[in-house]
Design an enzyme around this catalytic site. Structure first.
Site, short mmCIF file in Angstrom:
data_model
loop_
_atom_site.label_atom_id
_atom_site.label_comp_id
_atom_site.label_asym_id
_atom_site.label_seq_id
_atom_site.Cartn_x
_atom_site.Cartn_y
_atom_site.Cartn_z
N LYS A 91 0.86 -1.19 0.00
CA LYS A 91 0.00 0.00 0.00
C LYS A 91 0.89 1.23 0.00
CE LYS A 91 -3.89 2.19 0.32
NZ LYS A 91 -3.46 2.90 -0.92
N GLN A 112 7.35 3.79 3.81
CA GLN A 112 5.93 3.39 3.87
C GLN A 112 5.74 2.12 4.71
OE1 GLN A 112 3.95 5.50 1.44
NE2 GLN A 112 2.33 5.02 2.87
N LYS A 115 5.59 3.33 8.34
CA LYS A 115 4.42 4.21 8.51
C LYS A 115 3.14 3.37 8.55
CE LYS A 115 4.15 7.53 5.46
NZ LYS A 115 3.79 8.43 4.33
N LYS A 127 5.31 1.72 -3.17
CA LYS A 127 5.24 3.08 -3.73
C LYS A 127 5.50 2.98 -5.22
CE LYS A 127 4.70 7.35 -2.27
NZ LYS A 127 4.06 7.87 -1.05
N GLY A 166 -2.72 8.32 -4.23
CA GLY A 166 -2.06 9.53 -4.71
C GLY A 166 -0.82 9.89 -3.93
N ASP A 167 -0.07 10.81 -4.48
CA ASP A 167 1.08 11.45 -3.83
C ASP A 167 1.32 12.71 -4.64
OD1 ASP A 167 3.34 10.73 -1.68
OD2 ASP A 167 4.38 11.65 -3.34
N THR A 210 -4.61 13.46 5.30
CA THR A 210 -3.19 13.61 5.63
C THR A 210 -2.96 14.91 6.41
OG1 THR A 210 -2.69 12.44 3.58
CG2 THR A 210 -0.85 13.50 4.70
N ASN A 241 -2.31 19.06 -1.73
CA ASN A 241 -3.32 18.37 -0.92
C ASN A 241 -2.99 18.41 0.57
OD1 ASN A 241 -3.91 15.36 0.34
ND2 ASN A 241 -5.66 16.27 -0.69
N SER A 377 -6.78 5.71 3.77
CA SER A 377 -6.84 4.84 2.59
C SER A 377 -7.20 3.42 3.00
CB SER A 377 -5.48 4.81 1.89
OG SER A 377 -5.31 5.93 1.05
P1 NDP Z 1 0.64 17.83 -4.27
O1 NDP Z 1 1.11 17.46 -5.61
O2 NDP Z 1 -0.81 18.01 -4.01
O3 NDP Z 1 1.37 19.15 -3.77
C1 NDP Z 1 2.75 19.22 -3.71
C2 NDP Z 1 3.15 20.60 -3.23
O4 NDP Z 1 4.54 20.60 -2.92
C3 NDP Z 1 2.96 21.66 -4.28
O5 NDP Z 1 2.70 22.89 -3.66
C4 NDP Z 1 4.29 21.66 -4.99
O6 NDP Z 1 4.59 22.85 -5.67
C5 NDP Z 1 5.24 21.45 -3.84
N1 NDP Z 1 6.44 20.78 -4.32
C6 NDP Z 1 6.52 19.56 -4.88
N2 NDP Z 1 7.77 19.26 -5.24
C7 NDP Z 1 8.50 20.33 -4.90
C8 NDP Z 1 9.87 20.63 -5.02
N3 NDP Z 1 10.73 19.78 -5.56
N4 NDP Z 1 10.27 21.83 -4.53
C9 NDP Z 1 9.39 22.71 -3.99
N5 NDP Z 1 8.08 22.46 -3.86
C10 NDP Z 1 7.65 21.30 -4.30
O7 NDP Z 1 1.23 16.70 -3.30
P2 NDP Z 1 0.80 16.31 -1.82
O8 NDP Z 1 0.31 17.48 -1.08
O9 NDP Z 1 -0.05 15.09 -1.91
O10 NDP Z 1 2.21 15.83 -1.22
C11 NDP Z 1 3.07 16.70 -0.49
C12 NDP Z 1 4.00 15.86 0.37
O11 NDP Z 1 3.24 15.08 1.30
C13 NDP Z 1 4.89 14.86 -0.39
O12 NDP Z 1 6.13 14.74 0.28
C14 NDP Z 1 4.11 13.55 -0.24
O13 NDP Z 1 4.95 12.44 -0.38
C15 NDP Z 1 3.59 13.70 1.18
N6 NDP Z 1 2.45 12.88 1.55
C16 NDP Z 1 1.29 12.93 0.82
C17 NDP Z 1 0.20 12.18 1.23
C18 NDP Z 1 -1.11 12.25 0.54
O14 NDP Z 1 -2.06 11.64 1.01
N7 NDP Z 1 -1.26 13.00 -0.54
C19 NDP Z 1 0.27 11.28 2.40
C20 NDP Z 1 1.52 11.38 3.12
C21 NDP Z 1 2.55 12.13 2.69
P3 NDP Z 1 4.55 22.87 -7.28
O15 NDP Z 1 3.11 22.87 -7.65
O16 NDP Z 1 5.27 24.12 -7.67
O17 NDP Z 1 5.27 21.64 -7.75
O1 2IT Z 2 3.02 8.90 1.52
C1 2IT Z 2 1.88 8.46 1.71
O2 2IT Z 2 1.58 7.88 2.76
C2 2IT Z 2 0.87 8.65 0.66
N1 2IT Z 2 1.17 9.26 -0.35
C3 2IT Z 2 -0.50 8.07 0.83
C4 2IT Z 2 -0.52 6.62 0.46
C5 2IT Z 2 -1.87 5.97 0.43
O3 2IT Z 2 -1.88 4.78 0.06
O4 2IT Z 2 -2.88 6.57 0.76
#
Ligand code: NDP
Ligand code: 2IT
Length: 445
Positions: A91, A112, A115, A127, A166-167, A210, A241, A377
């Site tokens: 997952k 992961q 976590k 992943k 998603g991520d 998250t 997100n 999830s």
């Molecule tokens: P999104 O794609 O929704 O948003 C990502 C954000 O981070 C955007 O604002 C983006 O800016 C910025 N960003 C991405 N890459 C870079 C970079 N290299 N340098 C600067 N800014 C950057 O992703 P999420 O919100 O889903 O994910 C954000 C973080 O949270 C990641 O590390 C992800 O692994 C982690 N995460 C996500 C989960 C989920 O459920 N979605 C769960 C647990 C962890 P820009 O638009 O300019 O690229």
């Molecule tokens: O980093 C993470 O935990 C995620 N991007 C969410 C993974 C999931 O299966 O919901």
């Protein structure tokens, strides 16, 4: 790291996975904190569990050809790392970002495992993703890419085998295109992806989970140390997100969030971020955070700056890996920040983490603090299996209970191993033990 066995194992990981510094970084942090565990329990060494846990069960790498709006063929590369299935089906999310290569997916897949173990739910670690960049692409291009990606991925996943989500770069739109393609090719309607739309098997509160979970964890950590969100100034990075729903919950809990950012720069709004504006810019228009000034002309936009230069009490990194380096961590400490909790995966470099500890800052590590997303999830998977759905309030209540439990696991494990208050060590140890004990039961496999 002093333990000879762990040092040798780390050297093997580096040799076997050359050119993958993020993966080395993630493994190093876990092995370092497991030192007291293997000293007390040599069975984890004798059984080979540690050697097995650092090696993915399977790495899948594939071609993703698609046609852009100009009629040209574009070829991207797709990945799925099925890292560990000791406690449940693989997952973990899918990341679409130009920086994706095998080392990024491996670091994320490795983290992961632990976590997912902390969530208390039966999910293994995996992943995937691609070096595809959704930014600036039309809906049609994103759809054709997602369909091609799933045409290959669908033979490797399944509701009881591997359940992606998603991520970065993968949200509701992408999950919809991929789920549609899976359903069409396999002719089955099952919970093979999470983060789905609410009309086709998605869970209420997954979108928020998250960010909300991060704040529930942070509130627990603050509470255990005589503090709370109430009346604090909060700095958040990212505007995707995780950042959006962290901002929403931190505000509801009484904090004032003064920054959000994207990869071009950050906005500082001393009156508190107007989240409706951010949602419209990012969730509806897919625009840049600079556009925030159109909604709040009084705010400041800093092109190329980092939010860590803004004075705050609490910092919530919610963008990407290694976004807080030693210099940024020192800035936070000097400006009086006393708590960092990670919404992003591995956002702090090892040097930054040393600064947190040296300054006695509270530190909520990603594996624990952002586990609310994957936990919800897993709740989506449960609802899909039952062919039933819970209300928003029911899911949110379960999420709160899970985040409390995760904090307790981190706190208890840190105390048991003589590192009270080191929630990073606590998270790694508690997450490891459940997986390792399952692997011990299986023998060599
Ligand atoms: P999104 O794609 O929704 O948003 C990502 C954000 O981070 C955007 O604002 C983006 O800016 C910025 N960003 C991405 N890459 C870079 C970079 N290299 N340098 C600067 N800014 C950057 O992703 P999420 O919100 O889903 O994910 C954000 C973080 O949270 C990641 O590390 C992800 O692994 C982690 N995460 C996500 C989960 C989920 O459920 N979605 C769960 C647990 C962890 P820009 O638009 O300019 O690229
Ligand atoms: O980093 C993470 O935990 C995620 N991007 C969410 C993974 C999931 O299966 O919901």
């Amino acid at each position: 790291m002093k333990n000879e066995y762990l040092k040798k194992l780390m050297a093997t990981v580096e040799k076997r996975n050359p050119g993958e510094p993020e993966f080395h970084q993630a493994v190093m942090e876990v092995l370092e904190t497991l030192e007291p565990v293997v000293e007390k329990h040599p069975e984890y060494i004798k059984s080979g569990v540690l050697e097995m846990i650092v090696e993915p069960e399977r790495v899948i790498k594939f071609r993703v050809p698609w046609v852009n709006d100009d009629g040209e063929v574009v070829v991207n590369r797709g990945y799925r790392v099925q890292f560990n299935s000791a406690i449940g089906p693989y997952k973990g999310g899918l990341r679409f970002h130009p920086s994706v290569y095998e080392g990024i997916i491996k670091f994320l897949g490795f983290e992961q495992i632990f976590k997912n173990s902390l969530t208390t739910l039966p999910i293994g670690g995996g992943k995937g993703g691609s070096d595809f960049d959704p930014k600036g692409k039309s809906d049609g291009e994103v759809m054709r890419f997602c369909q091609s990606f799933m045409t290959e991925l669908c033979r490797h996943i399944g509701a009881d085998t591997d359940v992606p989500a998603g991520d970065i770069g993968v949200g509701g739109r992408e999950i919809g295109y991929m789920f549609g393609q899976y359903k069409r090719i396999r002719n089955e309607f099952t919970g093979v992806l999470t983060g789905k739309g609410l009309t086709y098997g998605g869970s209420l509160a997954r979108k928020e989970a998250t960010g909300y979970g991060l704040c529930y964890y942070t509130e627990e950590m603050l509470k255990a140390n005589g503090k709370s969100f109430k009346g604090t100034t909060v700095v958040i990075s990212g505007s995707g997100n995780v950042a959006i729903y962290a901002c929403e919950k931190a505000t509801q809990l009484g904090g004032k969030v003064v920054t959000v950012s994207d990869s071009n720069g950050y906005v500082y709004d001393p009156d508190g971020i107007d989240l409706n504006a951010v949602k419209e810019i990012k969730e509806v228009k897919r625009g840049r955070i600079k556009d925030y000034l159109n909604y709040r002309p009084g705010a400041k936009y800093v092109e190329g700056g980092v939010v860590w230069e803004v004075k705050c009490d609490i910092a919530l990194p919610c963008a990407t890996q290694n976004e807080i380096n030693e210099t940024s961590a020192k800035l936070l400490a000097e400006n009086g920040c006393y708590a960092v909790a990670e919404g992003a995966n591995m956002p702090s470099t090892p040097e930054a983490i040393n600064v947190y500890f040296a300054n006695k800052m509270l530190y909520g590590p990603a594996k624990a603090a952002n586990a609310g997303g994957v936990a919800t999830s897993a709740l989506e998977m449960s609802q899909n299996s039952m062919r039933y759905s819970w209300t928003f309030e029911e899911v949110d209540a379960k999420l709160q209970g899970i985040m409390k439990d995760i904090f307790k696991q981190c706190d208890d494990a840190s105390k048991e191993y003589g590192m009270a208050g080191n929630y990073m060590a606590g998270a790694n140890i508690a997450g490891f033990l459940k997986v390792a004990n399952s692997m011990l039961a299986y023998g060599v496999c």
